[in-house]
Design an enzyme around this catalytic site. Sequence first.
Site, PDB file in Angstrom:
ATOM      1  N   LYS A 108       0.843  -1.198   0.000  1.00 31.72           N
ATOM      2  CA  LYS A 108       0.000   0.000   0.000  1.00 31.72           C
ATOM      3  C   LYS A 108       0.876   1.246   0.000  1.00 31.72           C
ATOM      4  O   LYS A 108       1.509   1.552   1.010  1.00 31.72           O
ATOM      5  CB  LYS A 108      -0.914   0.004   1.238  1.00 31.72           C
ATOM      6  CG  LYS A 108      -1.844  -1.204   1.326  1.00 31.72           C
ATOM      7  CD  LYS A 108      -2.555  -1.284   2.662  1.00 31.72           C
ATOM      8  CE  LYS A 108      -3.430  -2.520   2.748  1.00 31.72           C
ATOM      9  NZ  LYS A 108      -4.087  -2.672   4.070  1.00 31.72           N
ATOM     10  N   GLY A 139      -7.165  -4.082   2.163  1.00 34.09           N
ATOM     11  CA  GLY A 139      -8.268  -4.009   3.111  1.00 34.09           C
ATOM     12  C   GLY A 139      -7.775  -3.990   4.541  1.00 34.09           C
ATOM     13  O   GLY A 139      -6.563  -3.998   4.801  1.00 34.09           O
ATOM     14  N   SER A 141      -6.436  -5.163   7.664  1.00 31.54           N
ATOM     15  CA  SER A 141      -5.785  -6.439   7.999  1.00 31.54           C
ATOM     16  C   SER A 141      -4.460  -6.209   8.715  1.00 31.54           C
ATOM     17  O   SER A 141      -3.543  -5.635   8.142  1.00 31.54           O
ATOM     18  CB  SER A 141      -5.532  -7.238   6.721  1.00 31.54           C
ATOM     19  OG  SER A 141      -4.916  -6.429   5.738  1.00 31.54           O
ATOM     20  N   LYS A 194      -4.802   6.083   3.363  1.00 32.13           N
ATOM     21  CA  LYS A 194      -5.205   5.901   4.767  1.00 32.13           C
ATOM     22  C   LYS A 194      -3.996   5.874   5.686  1.00 32.13           C
ATOM     23  O   LYS A 194      -4.100   6.178   6.886  1.00 32.13           O
ATOM     24  CB  LYS A 194      -6.062   4.642   4.919  1.00 32.13           C
ATOM     25  CG  LYS A 194      -5.408   3.339   4.485  1.00 32.13           C
ATOM     26  CD  LYS A 194      -4.585   2.676   5.543  1.00 32.13           C
ATOM     27  CE  LYS A 194      -3.864   1.463   4.999  1.00 32.13           C
ATOM     28  NZ  LYS A 194      -2.995   0.806   5.979  1.00 32.13           N
ATOM     29  N   THR A 251      -6.320   0.970  10.838  1.00 39.42           N
ATOM     30  CA  THR A 251      -4.978   1.532  10.988  1.00 39.42           C
ATOM     31  C   THR A 251      -4.955   2.747  11.909  1.00 39.42           C
ATOM     32  O   THR A 251      -3.886   3.103  12.419  1.00 39.42           O
ATOM     33  CB  THR A 251      -4.389   1.944   9.623  1.00 39.42           C
ATOM     34  OG1 THR A 251      -5.324   2.741   8.925  1.00 39.42           O
ATOM     35  CG2 THR A 251      -4.043   0.749   8.786  1.00 39.42           C
ATOM     36  N   ARG A 258       1.940   0.092  11.979  1.00 41.05           N
ATOM     37  CA  ARG A 258       3.263   0.741  12.026  1.00 41.05           C
ATOM     38  C   ARG A 258       3.132   2.234  11.770  1.00 41.05           C
ATOM     39  O   ARG A 258       3.942   3.026  12.266  1.00 41.05           O
ATOM     40  CB  ARG A 258       4.214   0.088  11.031  1.00 41.05           C
ATOM     41  CG  ARG A 258       3.917   0.347   9.582  1.00 41.05           C
ATOM     42  CD  ARG A 258       4.778  -0.462   8.638  1.00 41.05           C
ATOM     43  NE  ARG A 258       4.438  -1.878   8.678  1.00 41.05           N
ATOM     44  CZ  ARG A 258       4.925  -2.788   7.839  1.00 41.05           C
ATOM     45  NH1 ARG A 258       5.811  -2.427   6.940  1.00 41.05           N
ATOM     46  NH2 ARG A 258       4.551  -4.034   7.906  1.00 41.05           N
TER      47      ARG A 258
END
Length: 341
Positions: A108, A139, A141, A194, A251, A258
Amino acid sequence: MKIAVIGSGSWGTALAKVLSENKHDTVLWGRKQAIIDEINQTHTNEKYLPNVSLPKEIKATTSLSEAVSKAAMIILVVPTNAMRQMAQDLNPLLKEQTQAPIIVHASKGLEMDTQLRISEILKEVLNKANYQDIVVLSGPSHAEEVARQDVTTLTAASDNLEAAQAVQQAFMNRYFRVYTNTDVIGVELGGALKNIIAVGAGIISGLGYGDNAKAALITRGLAEISRLGTARGADPLTFIGLSGVGDLIVTCTSPHSRNFQAGTLIAKGYSRAEVSEKMFMVVEGILTVKVAYELAKEYGIDMPITEMLYLALYTDKKISVEDAIESLMLREGKQEESLDK
């Protein structure tokens, strides 16, 4: 079928575990011999997935050629800034395949210099004659939760619905559910952008702000993602799906992230460089801030959260995160009508 997973970090290892548990012939590639030896010998990857037992059937290797040979599907799970080189390394190996594989990426981000999405990088570098289609797997996860078989749902997106359905079938099981989508732009941008908001959420948490602030950040962050995404050609409905608001929530609310962790370090006064040194995994959100800021200027889109993070992380103005938050709160009053306002 044989499936190659390229990248032996937390997410690549977790995905390899899912595929192996689904009875696929799974080969996991990584650069570091010590990690590959550990996976083969003790069936663990303690650096990236501590306290997780991996299926003995997973084969790990440092040989890219061995990993992808005769693979029907190749899952790329490397950082965005390494994706172009990986595609270049794959090109001659794909040419030798007797059957063109489906290429899947589960990363991502946006490329720093070109502002390209990952599927655009792959299409630019890979010879189309040597692969079937490109699919994005994205997605909400966390690798740690997938590895312990917590219920997880993702989206497989491709211009070719049949390719997305093939990925869906490869991964689906009792704890890992995959939906399909044909909006590749929206799914990729939702997953990349995101991360910026997650850095902001970590900052808010690190500064001691509560749930009100976090809810405001997530909601207005979704508005920024939607504005830029639709300007780039995405379907706005994608951003209220798994790869949009779903990924944003997970997230921005979990210490597993992270990007969230990086934000908490920034709140403590660490610089961008110091955060990168302190975390042994790539923080995509910090890199994406710069790309998204540049895209917002190019398209004339208002992205105040992204802009404040850019000023705090990338300029010599030395704006503090506290001043950035105050600046956001004291902007001119506006009417909330929809996500594209």
